[in-house]
Design a protein around this motif. Structure first.
Motif, PDB file in Angstrom:
ATOM      1  N   THR A 137       0.841  -1.207   0.000  1.00 46.13           N
ATOM      2  CA  THR A 137       0.000   0.000   0.000  1.00 46.13           C
ATOM      3  C   THR A 137       0.874   1.254   0.000  1.00 46.13           C
ATOM      4  OG1 THR A 137      -1.777  -1.170   1.158  1.00 46.13           O
ATOM      5  CG2 THR A 137      -1.801   1.251   1.266  1.00 46.13           C
ATOM      6  N   GLU A 138       1.894   1.258   0.836  1.00 51.46           N
ATOM      7  CA  GLU A 138       2.806   2.402   0.874  1.00 51.46           C
ATOM      8  C   GLU A 138       3.525   2.575  -0.461  1.00 51.46           C
ATOM      9  OE1 GLU A 138       5.356   1.680   4.245  1.00 51.46           O
ATOM     10  OE2 GLU A 138       3.840   2.399   5.661  1.00 51.46           O
ATOM     11  N   ALA A 139       4.007   1.475  -1.029  1.00 54.23           N
ATOM     12  CA  ALA A 139       4.768   1.550  -2.281  1.00 54.23           C
ATOM     13  C   ALA A 139       3.897   2.043  -3.435  1.00 54.23           C
ATOM     14  CB  ALA A 139       5.374   0.190  -2.612  1.00 54.23           C
ATOM     15  N   VAL A 140       2.678   1.537  -3.536  1.00 52.50           N
ATOM     16  CA  VAL A 140       1.799   1.948  -4.634  1.00 52.50           C
ATOM     17  C   VAL A 140       1.328   3.392  -4.425  1.00 52.50           C
ATOM     18  CG1 VAL A 140      -0.394   1.486  -5.818  1.00 52.50           C
ATOM     19  CG2 VAL A 140       1.114  -0.415  -5.191  1.00 52.50           C
ATOM     20  N   THR A 141       1.018   3.748  -3.186  1.00 54.45           N
ATOM     21  CA  THR A 141       0.586   5.117  -2.906  1.00 54.45           C
ATOM     22  C   THR A 141       1.696   6.114  -3.217  1.00 54.45           C
ATOM     23  OG1 THR A 141      -0.980   4.324  -1.247  1.00 54.45           O
ATOM     24  CG2 THR A 141      -0.327   6.641  -1.094  1.00 54.45           C
ATOM     25  N   ARG A 142       2.928   5.715  -2.952  1.00 52.94           N
ATOM     26  CA  ARG A 142       4.095   6.565  -3.240  1.00 52.94           C
ATOM     27  C   ARG A 142       4.838   6.025  -4.465  1.00 52.94           C
ATOM     28  NH1 ARG A 142       5.381   5.940   2.944  1.00 52.94           N
ATOM     29  NH2 ARG A 142       4.442   7.841   3.772  1.00 52.94           N
ATOM     30  N   ILE A 143       4.131   5.662  -5.484  1.00 53.23           N
ATOM     31  CA  ILE A 143       4.689   4.950  -6.647  1.00 53.23           C
ATOM     32  C   ILE A 143       5.879   5.678  -7.270  1.00 53.23           C
ATOM     33  CG2 ILE A 143       3.147   5.917  -8.421  1.00 53.23           C
ATOM     34  CD1 ILE A 143       3.860   2.176  -8.118  1.00 53.23           C
ATOM     35  N   SER A 144       5.903   7.001  -7.214  1.00 57.18           N
ATOM     36  CA  SER A 144       6.996   7.752  -7.823  1.00 57.18           C
ATOM     37  C   SER A 144       8.290   7.685  -7.004  1.00 57.18           C
ATOM     38  CB  SER A 144       6.602   9.220  -8.019  1.00 57.18           C
ATOM     39  OG  SER A 144       6.432   9.855  -6.771  1.00 57.18           O
ATOM     40  N   HIS A 145       8.241   7.098  -5.825  1.00 55.52           N
ATOM     41  CA  HIS A 145       9.417   6.992  -4.959  1.00 55.52           C
ATOM     42  C   HIS A 145      10.164   5.677  -5.140  1.00 55.52           C
ATOM     43  CE1 HIS A 145       7.763  10.080  -1.843  1.00 55.52           C
ATOM     44  NE2 HIS A 145       7.564  10.465  -3.073  1.00 55.52           N
ATOM     45  N   GLY A 146       9.967   5.022  -6.231  1.00 51.46           N
ATOM     46  CA  GLY A 146      10.720   3.789  -6.475  1.00 51.46           C
ATOM     47  C   GLY A 146       9.880   2.618  -6.930  1.00 51.46           C
ATOM     48  N   GLY A 147       8.590   2.811  -7.033  1.00 46.31           N
ATOM     49  CA  GLY A 147       7.736   1.746  -7.546  1.00 46.31           C
ATOM     50  C   GLY A 147       7.564   0.592  -6.574  1.00 46.31           C
ATOM     51  N   VAL A 148       7.267  -0.558  -7.139  1.00 48.01           N
ATOM     52  CA  VAL A 148       7.090  -1.795  -6.371  1.00 48.01           C
ATOM     53  C   VAL A 148       8.234  -2.722  -6.763  1.00 48.01           C
ATOM     54  CG1 VAL A 148       5.596  -3.783  -5.938  1.00 48.01           C
ATOM     55  CG2 VAL A 148       4.584  -1.510  -6.304  1.00 48.01           C
ATOM     56  N   SER A 149       9.123  -2.947  -5.835  1.00 49.46           N
ATOM     57  CA  SER A 149      10.293  -3.780  -6.131  1.00 49.46           C
ATOM     58  C   SER A 149       9.888  -5.236  -6.350  1.00 49.46           C
ATOM     59  CB  SER A 149      11.303  -3.702  -4.985  1.00 49.46           C
ATOM     60  OG  SER A 149      10.780  -4.376  -3.845  1.00 49.46           O
ATOM     61  N   GLN A 150      10.740  -5.967  -7.020  1.00 53.94           N
ATOM     62  CA  GLN A 150      10.504  -7.401  -7.217  1.00 53.94           C
ATOM     63  C   GLN A 150      10.464  -8.124  -5.866  1.00 53.94           C
ATOM     64  OE1 GLN A 150       9.672  -8.773 -10.052  1.00 53.94           O
ATOM     65  NE2 GLN A 150       9.528 -10.858  -9.229  1.00 53.94           N
ATOM     66  N   ASP A 151      11.326  -7.704  -4.955  1.00 57.47           N
ATOM     67  CA  ASP A 151      11.360  -8.305  -3.627  1.00 57.47           C
ATOM     68  C   ASP A 151      10.022  -8.117  -2.904  1.00 57.47           C
ATOM     69  OD1 ASP A 151      12.698  -9.485  -1.242  1.00 57.47           O
ATOM     70  OD2 ASP A 151      12.411  -7.455  -0.445  1.00 57.47           O
ATOM     71  N   LEU A 152       9.475  -6.922  -2.948  1.00 58.00           N
ATOM     72  CA  LEU A 152       8.185  -6.667  -2.303  1.00 58.00           C
ATOM     73  C   LEU A 152       7.097  -7.487  -2.991  1.00 58.00           C
ATOM     74  CD1 LEU A 152       6.241  -5.325  -0.375  1.00 58.00           C
ATOM     75  CD2 LEU A 152       6.272  -3.289  -1.873  1.00 58.00           C
TER      76      LEU A 152
END
Length: 147
Positions: free
Chosen positions: A92-107
């Motif tokens: 949720t944090e990664a998608v909400t802040r998508i411009s800060h690095g996206g969704v890593s493969q690890d996540l």
């Protein structure tokens, strides 16, 4: 604070489109309590007081504990969330802040340990829905009324 206008009356079609997305999520099999956690977490990030107020109340009605709601902003340090919830909150944090690095493969892989592809899609749609609701509420000047 003053509501700028009632977007549901100005554009009922836009409102109905959002409700269709909600309908998909609600029938997707996504746990409703998990969906409320997603809504609260994204709304905290986005600073949407209207949605934080609404969804914390909804979560309590569903039986979510006050403690888990209060500690959601510090979920990494609080021992009250399952591994699945932790993965989904991080997503949720990664998608909400998508411009800060996206969704890593690890996540992605950590989330997928707990959910099927279908549930992953439902979670992504849930995150997108609440981010859209937040943006609508903030842009139109919606704010919570005092209880």
């Amino acid at each position: 604070m003053q509501v700028r206008f009632d977007y549901t009356k100005t554009s009922p079609e836009a409102f109905q489109t959002m409700l269709k997305l909600e309908g998909f999520i609600k029938t997707s099999g996504l746990d409703p309590k998990l969906y409320e956690l997603i809504k609260i977490k994204a709304s905290q990030i986005n600073g949407c007081a209207f949605c934080i107020n609404m969804h914390t109340k909804e979560a309590r009605k569903m039986g979510e504990s006050e403690q888990r709601i209060y500690l959601l902003n510090a979920w990494r340090e609080a021992p009250f969330y399952t591994d699945k919830e932790r993965a989904v909150l991080e997503l949720t944090e990664a998608v909400t802040r998508i411009s800060h690095g996206g969704v890593s493969q690890d996540l992605y892989e950590r989330v997928r340990k707990h959910v099927s592809e279908e549930e992953y899609v439902a979670i992504i749609m849930a995150i997108n829905a609440i981010n859209s609701w937040n943006r609508i509420a903030i842009s139109t000047g919606m704010y919570p009324e005092q209880d």
